[in-house]
Design a protein around this motif. Structure first.
Motif, mmCIF file in Angstrom:
data_model
loop_
_atom_site.group_PDB
_atom_site.id
_atom_site.type_symbol
_atom_site.label_atom_id
_atom_site.label_comp_id
_atom_site.label_asym_id
_atom_site.label_seq_id
_atom_site.Cartn_x
_atom_site.Cartn_y
_atom_site.Cartn_z
ATOM 1 N N ALA A 72 0.836 -1.206 0.000
ATOM 2 C CA ALA A 72 0.000 0.000 0.000
ATOM 3 C C ALA A 72 0.868 1.252 0.000
ATOM 4 O O ALA A 72 1.895 1.308 0.677
ATOM 5 C CB ALA A 72 -0.912 -0.004 1.225
ATOM 6 N N PRO A 73 0.485 2.276 -0.763
ATOM 7 C CA PRO A 73 1.255 3.523 -0.791
ATOM 8 C C PRO A 73 1.148 4.267 0.545
ATOM 9 O O PRO A 73 0.177 4.108 1.279
ATOM 10 C CB PRO A 73 0.593 4.321 -1.916
ATOM 11 N N VAL A 74 2.171 5.061 0.844
ATOM 12 C CA VAL A 74 2.160 5.872 2.066
ATOM 13 C C VAL A 74 1.080 6.950 1.947
ATOM 14 O O VAL A 74 0.984 7.649 0.940
ATOM 15 C CB VAL A 74 3.534 6.534 2.304
ATOM 16 N N GLN A 75 0.251 7.042 2.962
ATOM 17 C CA GLN A 75 -0.779 8.082 3.026
ATOM 18 C C GLN A 75 -0.478 8.915 4.264
ATOM 19 O O GLN A 75 -0.644 8.460 5.394
ATOM 20 C CB GLN A 75 -2.173 7.451 3.135
ATOM 21 N N GLU A 76 -0.009 10.126 4.056
ATOM 22 C CA GLU A 76 0.371 10.990 5.174
ATOM 23 C C GLU A 76 0.050 12.431 4.793
ATOM 24 O O GLU A 76 0.821 13.076 4.084
ATOM 25 C CB GLU A 76 1.858 10.824 5.486
ATOM 26 N N THR A 103 -18.917 26.406 8.244
ATOM 27 C CA THR A 103 -18.818 24.984 8.566
ATOM 28 C C THR A 103 -17.437 24.510 8.119
ATOM 29 O O THR A 103 -17.000 24.802 7.012
ATOM 30 C CB THR A 103 -19.908 24.182 7.826
ATOM 31 N N SER A 104 -16.735 23.778 8.989
ATOM 32 C CA SER A 104 -15.366 23.372 8.668
ATOM 33 C C SER A 104 -15.119 21.900 8.977
ATOM 34 O O SER A 104 -15.751 21.325 9.869
ATOM 35 C CB SER A 104 -14.344 24.235 9.417
ATOM 36 N N PHE A 105 -14.189 21.325 8.230
ATOM 37 C CA PHE A 105 -13.792 19.932 8.409
ATOM 38 C C PHE A 105 -12.286 19.855 8.189
ATOM 39 O O PHE A 105 -11.785 20.236 7.132
ATOM 40 C CB PHE A 105 -14.536 19.049 7.398
ATOM 41 N N SER A 106 -11.549 19.383 9.194
ATOM 42 C CA SER A 106 -10.092 19.356 9.104
ATOM 43 C C SER A 106 -9.557 18.105 9.783
ATOM 44 O O SER A 106 -10.261 17.441 10.561
ATOM 45 C CB SER A 106 -9.482 20.597 9.754
ATOM 46 N N GLY A 107 -8.289 17.795 9.497
ATOM 47 C CA GLY A 107 -7.716 16.644 10.160
ATOM 48 C C GLY A 107 -6.377 16.221 9.601
ATOM 49 O O GLY A 107 -5.791 16.880 8.734
ATOM 50 N N LYS A 108 -5.899 15.087 10.113
ATOM 51 C CA LYS A 108 -4.618 14.519 9.717
ATOM 52 C C LYS A 108 -4.767 13.007 9.617
ATOM 53 O O LYS A 108 -5.462 12.386 10.435
ATOM 54 C CB LYS A 108 -3.542 14.876 10.747
ATOM 55 N N PHE A 109 -4.084 12.418 8.624
ATOM 56 C CA PHE A 109 -4.126 10.963 8.441
ATOM 57 C C PHE A 109 -2.721 10.491 8.113
ATOM 58 O O PHE A 109 -2.056 11.066 7.249
ATOM 59 C CB PHE A 109 -5.082 10.598 7.306
ATOM 60 N N SER A 110 -2.255 9.448 8.803
ATOM 61 C CA SER A 110 -0.899 8.947 8.580
ATOM 62 C C SER A 110 -0.863 7.428 8.724
ATOM 63 O O SER A 110 -1.077 6.901 9.824
ATOM 64 C CB SER A 110 0.084 9.583 9.570
ATOM 65 N N THR A 111 -0.619 6.724 7.616
ATOM 66 C CA THR A 111 -0.465 5.275 7.706
ATOM 67 C C THR A 111 0.878 4.922 8.331
ATOM 68 O O THR A 111 1.008 3.908 9.014
ATOM 69 C CB THR A 111 -0.558 4.635 6.306
#
Length: 203
Positions: A72-76, A103-111
């Protein structure tokens, strides 16, 4: 839209580029929303990456695929979306949905770090004439990698002008193939209207 209603919006501005650390940034701006996506990401592989992340907490529902995980590719990446004054065109995709400005939507994702967090806030959402006012929701696994949590509050869920539920709080915790849920509300009115509901589900 399907019923023939026409929606107007100004031109979209979309820009994308590669940063000095080989990450990418995509920026979108219009009178509907402003959005930024920055980091290392492969959008088509994202649903599978989310499923792999959730397999750490609910493997019975999200079966882990170790063989696919190796390739799987790196998702960061991080993201931020903020809705502007003209949100009416959103109804072309989701009819009867009204989104308040700011209205807001934010975040972080790191495999790589096995970490994710997301925050959603809105002064008001209206869907099929039901209003959800004062929404604040946070989800993620920042505190501990052993569990995934979601906490949120809604100031008022308004069904009609005279029927509503206020001060709603939601807590969810997913870990070890179980999901714990607690929902409370309290109208703080002369006529008592409150509740405290808890549930535990094993998968």
């Amino acid at each position: 839209s399907k019923d023939g209603e026409k929606f107007r919006f100004n031109e979209f501005l979309v820009s994308a580029g590669t940063n000095s650390d080989n990450t990418r940034t995509v920026f979108l701006e219009s009178d509907i929303l402003r959005a930024t996506l920055s980091g290392k990401f492969t959008l088509l592989a994202l649903p599978h990456a989310v499923s792999l992340m959730m397999s750490n907490y609910l493997p019975a529902y999200f079966p882990p695929d170790k063989e696919t995980q190796k390739n799987a590719p790196v998702q960061e990446f991080t993201w931020f979306v903020n809705f502007q004054n003209n949100t009416k065109p959103v109804q072309a995709l989701i009819p009867k949905l009204e989104i308040a400005p700011n209205t807001s939507f934010s975040g972080k994702f790191s495999t790589r770090g096995k970490e994710f967090n997301a925050n959603f806030s809105s002064p008001s959402l209206v869907y099929k004439d039901v209003a959800y006012n004062g929404i604040n929701i946070s989800a993620g696994n920042k505190t501990t990698k052993k569990s995934c949590t979601l906490t949120g509050s809604i100031d008022e869920l308004k069904l009609t002008d005279t029927i509503s539920t206020k001060n709603i709080h939601i807590e969810l915790l997913a870990a070890s193939d179980s999901l714990r849920t607690r929902i409370t509300w309290d109208n703080m009115s002369e006529k008592k209207n409150d509740a405290d509901i808890s549930a535990l589900v094993h998968f």
